[in-house]
Write a protein that holds these residues in place. Structure first.
Motif, short mmCIF file in Angstrom:
data_model
loop_
_atom_site.label_atom_id
_atom_site.label_comp_id
_atom_site.label_asym_id
_atom_site.label_seq_id
_atom_site.Cartn_x
_atom_site.Cartn_y
_atom_site.Cartn_z
N GLN A 48 55.77 34.06 43.80
CA GLN A 48 55.17 32.73 43.64
C GLN A 48 53.66 32.79 43.48
OE1 GLN A 48 56.41 29.69 46.27
NE2 GLN A 48 58.51 30.35 46.26
N LEU A 49 53.14 33.80 42.86
CA LEU A 49 51.71 33.85 42.58
C LEU A 49 51.38 32.79 41.53
CD1 LEU A 49 48.93 35.20 42.74
CD2 LEU A 49 49.71 36.75 40.95
N ILE A 50 50.41 31.97 41.81
CA ILE A 50 50.03 30.90 40.90
C ILE A 50 48.56 31.05 40.57
CG2 ILE A 50 49.84 28.41 40.61
CD1 ILE A 50 52.13 28.21 42.70
N GLY A 51 48.26 31.21 39.30
CA GLY A 51 46.89 31.35 38.86
C GLY A 51 46.54 30.28 37.85
N ALA A 57 43.59 24.05 36.44
CA ALA A 57 43.35 23.60 37.81
C ALA A 57 43.71 22.13 37.98
CB ALA A 57 41.90 23.84 38.20
N LEU A 58 43.58 21.34 36.90
CA LEU A 58 43.99 19.93 36.96
C LEU A 58 45.49 19.81 37.18
CD1 LEU A 58 41.84 18.53 34.02
CD2 LEU A 58 41.53 18.05 36.46
N ILE A 59 46.24 20.68 36.54
CA ILE A 59 47.70 20.67 36.72
C ILE A 59 48.06 21.07 38.14
CG2 ILE A 59 49.88 21.72 35.97
CD1 ILE A 59 48.55 21.95 33.16
N LEU A 60 47.39 22.11 38.65
CA LEU A 60 47.65 22.53 40.03
C LEU A 60 47.34 21.42 41.01
CD1 LEU A 60 46.41 26.23 40.33
CD2 LEU A 60 48.67 25.36 39.75
N SER A 61 46.26 20.67 40.75
CA SER A 61 45.92 19.57 41.66
C SER A 61 46.96 18.46 41.56
CB SER A 61 44.52 19.05 41.38
OG SER A 61 44.46 18.40 40.11
N ALA A 62 47.42 18.15 40.35
CA ALA A 62 48.42 17.10 40.17
C ALA A 62 49.75 17.47 40.82
CB ALA A 62 48.63 16.82 38.68
N LEU A 63 50.05 18.76 40.85
CA LEU A 63 51.30 19.23 41.47
C LEU A 63 51.14 19.53 42.96
CD1 LEU A 63 52.54 21.59 38.60
CD2 LEU A 63 53.42 19.32 39.19
N LEU A 69 42.46 23.16 49.15
CA LEU A 69 41.74 24.35 48.71
C LEU A 69 40.63 23.98 47.73
CD1 LEU A 69 44.65 26.85 47.93
CD2 LEU A 69 43.16 26.85 49.92
N PRO A 70 39.51 24.68 47.80
CA PRO A 70 38.51 24.52 46.75
C PRO A 70 38.99 25.27 45.50
CG PRO A 70 37.81 26.19 48.30
CD PRO A 70 39.09 25.61 48.85
N ALA A 71 38.33 25.03 44.39
CA ALA A 71 38.75 25.67 43.15
C ALA A 71 37.54 26.10 42.34
CB ALA A 71 39.60 24.72 42.32
N SER A 72 37.74 27.09 41.49
CA SER A 72 36.75 27.47 40.49
C SER A 72 37.32 27.03 39.14
CB SER A 72 36.54 28.99 40.47
OG SER A 72 35.90 29.39 41.65
N THR A 73 36.47 26.49 38.30
CA THR A 73 36.94 26.03 37.00
C THR A 73 35.78 26.03 36.02
OG1 THR A 73 38.26 24.35 35.88
CG2 THR A 73 36.60 23.57 37.46
N ASP A 74 36.02 25.57 34.81
CA ASP A 74 34.98 25.53 33.79
C ASP A 74 34.15 24.25 33.94
OD1 ASP A 74 36.16 23.58 31.32
OD2 ASP A 74 37.58 24.34 32.80
N LEU A 75 33.04 24.18 33.23
CA LEU A 75 32.12 23.05 33.36
C LEU A 75 32.72 21.74 32.84
CD1 LEU A 75 28.75 24.74 32.36
CD2 LEU A 75 29.54 24.11 34.65
N THR A 76 33.62 21.81 31.88
CA THR A 76 34.25 20.60 31.34
C THR A 76 35.22 19.99 32.35
OG1 THR A 76 34.05 21.48 29.11
CG2 THR A 76 35.61 19.68 29.42
N THR A 77 35.96 20.85 33.05
CA THR A 77 36.97 20.39 34.00
C THR A 77 36.36 20.01 35.34
OG1 THR A 77 38.54 21.88 32.91
CG2 THR A 77 39.18 21.04 35.06
N LYS A 78 35.23 20.58 35.67
CA LYS A 78 34.60 20.37 36.98
C LYS A 78 34.49 18.90 37.38
CE LYS A 78 30.39 21.40 39.56
NZ LYS A 78 29.11 22.13 39.55
N PRO A 79 33.91 18.02 36.54
CA PRO A 79 33.78 16.62 36.97
C PRO A 79 35.12 15.91 37.16
CG PRO A 79 32.91 16.92 34.74
CD PRO A 79 33.27 18.27 35.27
N GLY A 97 45.58 33.07 49.64
CA GLY A 97 47.04 33.17 49.66
C GLY A 97 47.56 33.53 48.28
N ASN A 98 48.50 32.74 47.79
CA ASN A 98 49.06 33.03 46.47
C ASN A 98 48.52 32.11 45.38
OD1 ASN A 98 50.32 30.71 47.41
ND2 ASN A 98 52.30 31.22 46.53
N ILE A 99 47.40 31.42 45.64
CA ILE A 99 46.78 30.53 44.67
C ILE A 99 45.43 31.11 44.25
CG2 ILE A 99 45.91 28.19 44.22
CD1 ILE A 99 48.86 28.15 44.82
N ALA A 100 45.22 31.19 42.94
CA ALA A 100 43.95 31.70 42.41
C ALA A 100 43.48 30.79 41.29
CB ALA A 100 44.12 33.12 41.88
N THR A 101 42.18 30.49 41.27
CA THR A 101 41.60 29.69 40.20
C THR A 101 40.39 30.42 39.65
OG1 THR A 101 40.23 28.44 41.75
CG2 THR A 101 42.37 27.49 41.17
#
Length: 132
Positions: A48-51, A57-63, A69-79, A97-101
């Motif tokens: 169940q590794l999820i990257g 990251a928007l999909i992970l947040s919606a699910l 958890l905090p997340a790392s993402t690109d500048l377009t997705t950040k806001p 854990g098993n979540i990576a962004t």
């Protein structure tokens, strides 16, 4: 050109997604790239590794995978993530854990090693550490 990337049960599916992402850059040349499995359901080597890279990251947040958890993402997705009250870190990748962004067009290299066996991670660190 039609390209199918086949992922087998028990193999690292990240390799399939990374290859698809790179080959899909040829859409303008008429390439159609799809990933598929050897069975209706494919089990990862990591179970169940999820990257997530960039806007995934928007999909992970919606699910609800990110939860608190905090997340790392690109500048377009950040806001957009911040607009949903998620903390976005000022770093290229984050894993717990098993979540990576990770953020950035070529950030898959930061997500891919998460969940790997310690010997693989130690090997990678030994290779790159002289240059850090």
């Amino acid at each position: 050109m039609k390209v199918a990337i086949l992922t087998f049960d028990g193999f690292n599916e990240l390799d399939s997604f990374i290859a698809a992402g790179i080959l899909n850059r040829m859409k303008e040349k008429g390439w159609k790239v799809q990933t598929t499995g050897s069975t209706p359901r494919v089990t990862s080597t990591k179970k169940q590794l999820i990257g997530a890279q960039c806007s995934v990251a928007l999909i992970l947040s919606a699910l609800s995978f990110l939860k608190k958890l905090p997340a790392s993402t690109d500048l377009t997705t950040k806001p957009r993530l911040q607009g949903h009250s998620f903390e976005v870190l000022e770093q290229v990748s984050y894993a717990k854990g098993n979540i990576a962004t990770a953020g950035g067009c070529l950030a898959s290299q930061y997500v891919a090693p998460v969940g790997e066996k310690p010997t693989r991670v130690n090997h990678c660190l030994a290779v790159v550490s002289p240059y850090l």
